[in-house]
Design an enzyme around this catalytic site. Structure first.
Site, short mmCIF file in Angstrom:
data_model
loop_
_atom_site.label_atom_id
_atom_site.label_comp_id
_atom_site.label_asym_id
_atom_site.label_seq_id
_atom_site.Cartn_x
_atom_site.Cartn_y
_atom_site.Cartn_z
N ARG C 576 0.83 -1.19 0.00
CA ARG C 576 0.00 0.00 0.00
C ARG C 576 0.87 1.24 0.00
O ARG C 576 1.86 1.32 0.73
CB ARG C 576 -0.83 -0.04 1.29
CG ARG C 576 -1.86 1.00 1.39
CD ARG C 576 -3.17 0.30 1.63
NE ARG C 576 -4.22 1.23 1.99
CZ ARG C 576 -4.83 1.23 3.16
NH1 ARG C 576 -4.47 0.35 4.09
NH2 ARG C 576 -5.79 2.08 3.40
N THR C 582 4.95 11.64 -1.90
CA THR C 582 6.24 11.39 -1.25
C THR C 582 6.79 10.03 -1.67
O THR C 582 8.01 9.83 -1.73
CB THR C 582 6.11 11.48 0.28
OG1 THR C 582 5.08 10.59 0.71
CG2 THR C 582 5.76 12.88 0.72
N GLU C 653 14.13 2.01 -0.08
CA GLU C 653 15.36 1.43 -0.58
C GLU C 653 15.23 0.70 -1.90
O GLU C 653 16.18 0.62 -2.67
CB GLU C 653 15.97 0.53 0.50
CG GLU C 653 16.45 1.40 1.66
CD GLU C 653 16.77 0.64 2.93
OE1 GLU C 653 17.94 0.32 3.12
OE2 GLU C 653 15.85 0.39 3.74
#
Ligand SMILES: Cc1cc2nc3c(=O)[nH]c(=O)nc-3n(C[C@H](O)[C@H](O)[C@H](O)COP(=O)(O)OP(=O)(O)OC[C@H]3O[C@@H](n4cnc5c(N)ncnc54)[C@H](O)[C@@H]3O)c2cc1C
Ligand code: SF4
Ligand code: FES
Ligand code: FES
Lengths: 160, 329, 686
Positions: C576, C582, C653
């Site tokens: 999700r 962002t 990451e």
């Protein structure tokens, strides 16, 4: 060796005692508590310390404060360009925000340079506000968070 | 950084007298190289004389159809100057290929010429370097020397001169005007910088106290000129190799040309051998390659920078190809 | 408001950052600070035999000089990296041997440079070699994974395969280089220690400092509302913070500012180890893998072990009955390696994903088809089902968006304007982490707002914004009624911002607190009502990973070898997405760093001296704005109920994982030159 200088910072006149070795960046940050310009490398290699000095974008870490007595300095805190702030926010043109004050000052200076018709390394003929022009002209402002895509879009939008 | 006194130069002669008379004095212009070196303890002056207030901030036409560029003209202003853009594109392009927008707004003509090598050992006072500390040894020869010289180096130093602008100036046959203790003199830019030999501590032939007041550009050989810089980022990086070329192309032949290479030697490298091959030749891949090979025949790369020979060849060929096939003379 | 999760709310910390008024560590208002500067060893191994401090002591305004001879003893020296100035041993070049505190930063630096240190040096070794006689097998690899894995008989599979790939790939030493250099402002006031620090975790830092100095944790406060990037390097405490505290203790009452220089960051705050990866693939002629062997050699520091988990992503990527992975370490006289964005996965998906491209080439199978062919049904490593796995979806969606179908598979066929052009693909993956132990508190205020408190960190990751969204969603109130407080040990405990676990760990705690709050007080609370919640335990039933696919278009100049990444497109399946705005930045930021890794980044060790020669941002290249051309990030809608209560997988990451391989594969397609060693520089093509 001590020296006293008077500079206008974001519209306010400030008189401050500095060491002749003090850079404009350190004078602002350490002695005047103006911390909008950031120190990322202290050697002209990252652009975080960019301010407008007498109207031009420069690196405050390589400018000796004592050499700029009487100068007018604009930092991201006093930059009169809310349009840029708005487009930066819209395009999420920053993450950690550490390079951001430098990006904003650099963008403002760069837009003026473009308006004045200054060429860049990628200019062919007359410069325009293209993405490749912006990328080249903003190459002196590193962003380790990698917000470049947003930065270019934000500047293009604000410059229109 | 050790403490120093700061003084603003009132007039040229006074500045020369002050600096020439004080062994620990240096000139300060844009500061983008000097302040860097102050912080690193590479430069340890006790007096800094600021020349930015001297009346050298103009670009003026000369009687011979050339230009006089004042020593404190900022790199960005020079690159944007309409006459420079039109008649000396190689110079405008070289300036714009250097550093960043902010740095070019600070950097001056004089300071750019006299910026020092970017050899990382030179900049790190904890390592041996003959240029910084004569006799201490050269760390680069058996160390990291990817960016170092392939031409004209010596066993004492293999550094390269980092200026882009200077490479263009050499290709433009420019001269520097220098004010010294004994008056003014002109020095061809090509003769300003030295090869290292056994005195790598000396970048140029200037004496302590010599003040650069201007750079004179003769009327260009041709307005057909270009600067090509090969680097490891698309911008804001020093050259691995670079090429400045000016070519007078008429009747399908190279009537005359000037070529200089950057990033390959302790000074901007005037490519006489390549020019000789090109002169009177008919532009072609073969001619360009022959010219490049002639120039690079004497290259003596270090163990880890042999690629620079092929890169310089490629850059030169690509530059000449572009110059002879694009635009009008 | 319910539905707040998934909304592209602009960053709530935007205005402060866009005026430059958000305070980073150095910028907190402290009274009359003193300034510290470090002195570093100039030998790589040996002992300090003496100091000449006379020139430094002679300077006015020098307040203190600390060396191992006069520095206070530390309580707990178990973490050798933090046991600063405790003895005369030098374990790597750049180790701190003294620190100066002065009235001004200029004097502190001058004094530090004036200190003469004499040494007794010993022979050192800093070069990583695959054939190093001293290689050893660590007990575990980061964070606590098995060093080796083995199933079936990979040697026989290789011996009997139709097609094999057996190549060695390397990634260089790389430095995190967040834009904000590591900074600590330490103030020892009476019996209380306050630290303003650039840290990815205020609570973990507090614990480390408290035990180092033998203090009760409640006497130490760490404050870090804004952090100028970290990428792992601010995740674990490093020597400078210990030094700043030593100085502050020495000058009790006086705040001490220690901002290390960019150059010092190359020896004191961690880095990514270089890796040497031998990858062997066995397959039948259709490309179906029968064996995968990944053997990694990497370095650690003599003073403290860090074992990067480079071979671990290969354990879960592709199906193959016979498989083996392992890590071997060389213990060298080098600074301590540490976390750098996607440790393990980032370097560990370079070799294998280029090897897959080589296999595709040898089998004459499309690289995407090859990956699809080897899709496992269960996690090959654990045998567990995946909670969700949408690698194929990412590859297919990416292929469509990128225009992969039109690709001529042959290399070196497109020459345009003097540039060879090619395209390439690689997979991305990153494990789902959630760290136990975070606590969130929610309090209703008299003016009708919900104060949500947790000691979380925002390194640019968006925490200020997304945690407020999570709270608003779970409390079912408009987000402007949520007042988030983070970055301070006075707030409830939070785990480190690492392993892309922030939203999962802290967000789940907030969700839990919101649930508890509503259970207790309903929808009409009174001022002062408060409830708390904590991070739940991670499910053990499933294998949980995020996946992605990255596509690159690369141009290589035919004459000069210059390399440009013309296009980069990533598609991710990462659970999700709490905030698309962002999140996109996180993906793009990771890909940008991946591009930078592909083309630019390399810390060059001078093995004679043992230091990184290119230790600044002019010589250590990171991508500039000019290097980042067309860059796109997309994601699939992925619902995963198993990962955590929010269904998020972590996105900080994965964007850097696989990028370099995609670029290398595209560079091969452009030129026919296979680059197996990063970075991909112009000289490879000459
Ligand atoms: C990060 C970075 C990247 C850069 N990249 C490039 C690049 O790609 N290409 C490139 O060409 N350059 C590059 N530069 C270098 C830059 O161009 C030079 O630093 C600049 O041109 C120097 O000019 P200045 O006026 O600032 O000189 P200063 O720093 O003020 O002075 C430099 C030297 O010249 C002497 N000097 C200055 N003016 C005079 C004078 N009139 N007479 C006698 N002596 C004088 C000073 O004493 C000093 O020794 C880069 C610099 C940085 C920091
Ligand atoms: S190449 Fe020249 S500048 Fe570099 S270390 Fe050797 S002597 Fe010094
Ligand atoms: S701090 Fe001035 S350019 Fe980096
Ligand atoms: S926003 Fe973090 S460095 Fe640019």
């Amino acid at each position: 060796m001590e020296a006293t200088i008077t500079i206008t910072v974001d519209g306010r006149q400030r008189t401050v005692a500095v060491d002749t070795r003090t850079t404009l960046l350190d004078a602002l940050r350490d002695r005047l508590a103006v911390t909008a310009p950031k120190k990322g490398c202290d050697h002209g290699q990252c652009g975080s310390c960019t301010v407008l000095l007498d109207g031009r974008r420069v690196l405050s870490c390589l400018a000796l404060a004592v050499a700029h007595d009487g100068a007018e300095v604009v930092t991201a805190a006093g930059l009169d360009n809310d349009r840029l702030r708005e487009t930066f926010l819209d395009n999420d043109a920053f993450q950690c925000g550490y390079c951001t004050p430098g990006q904003l000052c650099s963008a403002a200076g760069m837009l003026d340079e473009l308006k004045a018709g200054w060429p860049s390394a990628v200019t062919d003929g007359e410069p325009t506000l293209s993405a490749s022009e912006i990328r080249e002209r903003m190459a002196g402002n590193l962003c380790r968070c990698g917000a470049y895509v947003g930065i270019v879009a934000a500047i293009q939008e604000a410059g229109r | 950084m050790i403490p120093f006194d700061y003084r603003r130069a009132e007039n040229p002669a006074g500045a020369v007298a002050t600096v020439a008379g004080a062994p620990g004095a240096v000139y300060l212009a844009g500061g983008t190289n000097l302040v860097d070196h102050l912080k690193l303890d590479v430069a340890r002056p006790d007096l800094v004389v600021d020349v930015t207030g001297l009346p050298f901030d103009r670009v003026e036409p000369r009687a011979d159809g050339g230009l006089r560029v004042g020593a404190t003209v900022r790199n960005s202003d020079l690159a944007a100057h309409p006459v420079v853009r039109e008649r000396y594109p190689v110079l405008s392009q070289a300036l714009l290929a250097g550093a960043s927008g902010q740095l070019r707004n600070m950097a001056t003509t004089g300071g750019n010429l006299l910026q020092r090598t970017r050899c990382p050992y030179f900049q790190d006072v904890t390592t041996a370097c003959n240029k910084r500390d004569p006799g201490s040894g050269c760390s680069a020869i058996e160390g990291y020397h990817r960016y170092h010289a392939i031409l004209g180096a010596s066993p004492d130093c293999v550094a390269v001169h980092p200026s882009d602008m200077a490479v263009a100036l050499v290709a433009l046959d420019a001269t520097v005007r220098v004010l010294g203790r004994h008056g003014e003199r002109d020095i061809p830019v090509d003769a300003l910088h030295r090869l290292p030999g056994d005195r790598p501590d000396r970048d140029t032939i200037l004496e302590h106290g010599d003040l650069i007041t201007a750079v004179d550009l003769p009327a260009p050989l041709s307005v057909r000129s270009a600067y090509r810089k090969v680097r490891e980022r698309s911008s804001f990086a020093f050259a691995l190799v670079s090429v400045a070329a000016v070519a007078d192309l008429r009747d399908g032949r190279v009537q005359d040309c000037r070529i200089a290479l950057g990033g390959v030697a302790h000074k901007p490298w005037r490519a006489h051998a390549a020019e000789d091959v090109l002169r009177a030749g008919e532009p072609s891949e073969q001619l360009f390659t022959r010219a490049a090979d002639a120039e690079l025949a004497g290259a003596k790369p270090l163990p880890d920078n042999g690629f620079k020979v092929a890169m310089a060849r490629g850059a030169l060929v690509a530059t000449l190809r572009g110059l002879t096939t694009e635009g009008t003379a | 408001m319910t539905g707040m999760i998934g909304t592209a709310l602009p960053r709530r910390d935007g205005p402060a950052k866009l005026h430059g008024t958000a305070p980073y560590a150095y910028e907190h208002d402290v009274e009359h600070p003193a300034y510290a500067h470090l002195v570093q060893a100039t030998i790589a191994r040996g002992r300090v035999t003496g100091f000449d401090l006379s020139a430094a002591n002679a300077l006015d305004d020098v307040l203190a000089i600390l060396t191992h001879e006069n520095a206070p003893r530390l309580e707990d020296t178990g973490n050798a990296e933090l046991a600063v100035l405790q003895d005369d041993a030098v374990a790597f070049r750049g180790q701190v041997v003294a620190v100066v505190v002065a009235e001004t930063p200029e004097t502190a630096r001058q004094a530090a440079n004036a200190i003469q240190v004499t040494y007794d040096s010993e022979p050192h070794e800093t070069r990583l070699r695959a054939d190093d006689a001293g290689l050893y097998t660590p007990e575990k690899v980061n964070p606590a994974l098995p060093t080796e894995s083995s199933q079936g008989d990979v040697e026989s599979a290789l011996a009997s395969a139709d097609v094999t790939v057996d190549e060695v790939y390397t990634t260089p030493m790389e430095h995190n280089n967040p834009m904000e250099p590591h900074t600590t402002v330490a103030h020892w006031d009476g019996d209380r220690l306050t630290l303003y620090d650039s840290t990815q975790g205020v609570h973990p830092l507090r614990s480390a400092v408290a035990s180092l100095f033998g203090l009760d944790e409640d006497r130490v406060r760490v404050v870090a509302p804004y952090v100028g990037g970290g990428f792992g390097s601010k995740g674990q405490p490093h020597a400078p913070v210990a030094l700043a505290v030593l100085c502050a203790r020495h000058l009790t009452g006086r705040p001490v500012k220690l901002a290390i220089t960019r150059q010092q960051m190359f020896s004191l705050v961690g880095y990514r180890t270089p890796t040497i990866q031998r990858i062997r693939l066995a397959a039948d002629h259709t490309g179906a893998l029968t064996g995968i062997a990944v053997d990694v050699v990497e370095q650690t520091a003599r003073v403290k072990e860090f074992a990067e988990q480079t071979a671990t992503p290969s354990r879960s990527m592709y199906a193959a009955p016979h498989r083996r992975t392992g890590h071997r370490l060389a213990e060298l006289d080098v600074p301590v390696p540490s976390w750098m964005r996607a440790p393990g996965e980032c370097p560990g998906m370079f070799g294998p994903e280029v090897a897959m491209d080589e296999l595709a080439q040898r089998c004459e199978v499309d690289p995407i088809a090859l990956r699809i062919r080897n899709e496992p049904e269960l996690d090959p490593d654990s045998g567990k089902p995946f909670s969700s796995r949408n690698l194929i979806g990412c590859l297919e969606d990416g292929a469509r968006r990128f225009g992969w179908d039109a690709r001529d598979p042959r290399p070196r066929t497109r020459l345009e304007d003097g540039w060879w052009i090619g395209t390439g693909v690689a997979s991305s993956t990153y494990p789902v982490h959630m760290s136990p132990g975070s606590v969130a508190e929610i309090r209703y205020t008299a003016d009708g707002r919900y104060e949500v408190a947790i000691g979380a960190a925002d390194l640019g990751t968006g925490t200020w914004t997304v945690l407020a969204q999570v709270a608003a969603d779970r409390l079912d109130v408009p987000v402007d009624r949520v007042e988030l407080r983070i970055g301070d040990t006075d707030l409830p405990n939070a785990t480190v911002a690492g392993g892309s676990s922030g939203v999962a760990s802290w967000g789940s705690a907030i969700a839990d607190a919101a649930g508890a709050f509503r259970d207790k007080f309903g929808t009409d609370p009174a001022a002062g009502d408060e409830a708390s919640g904590r991070t739940p335990d991670l499910s053990e039933t499933f294998a949980m990973r995020a996946f992605g696919a990255q596509f690159a278009e690369v141009a290589v100049h035919a004459d000069t070898g210059e390399v440009e990444v013309r296009r980069l497109l990533g598609v991710f399946a990462a659970g999700r997405i709490v905030n698309p705005r962002t999140a996109r930045s996180q993906f793009l930021g990771g890909m940008t760093m991946g591009l930078s890794m592909a083309l630019h980044e390399q810390s060059v060790m001078d093995h004679r001296y043992g230091h990184v020669v290119n230790h600044d941002l002019a010589e250590y290249h990171i991508a500039t704005c000019a290097d980042v051309r067309s860059l796109e990030a997309h994601w699939l809608d992925e619902t995963d109920e198993h990962v955590n209560p929010l269904g998020t997988k972590g996105i900080g990451e994965i964007g850097i994982v696989g990028t370099a391989a995609a670029v290398a594969n595209a560079a091969w397609h452009a030129t026919g030159v296979r680059v197996r060693d990063l970075p991909i520089t112009p000289d490879r093509f000459l």
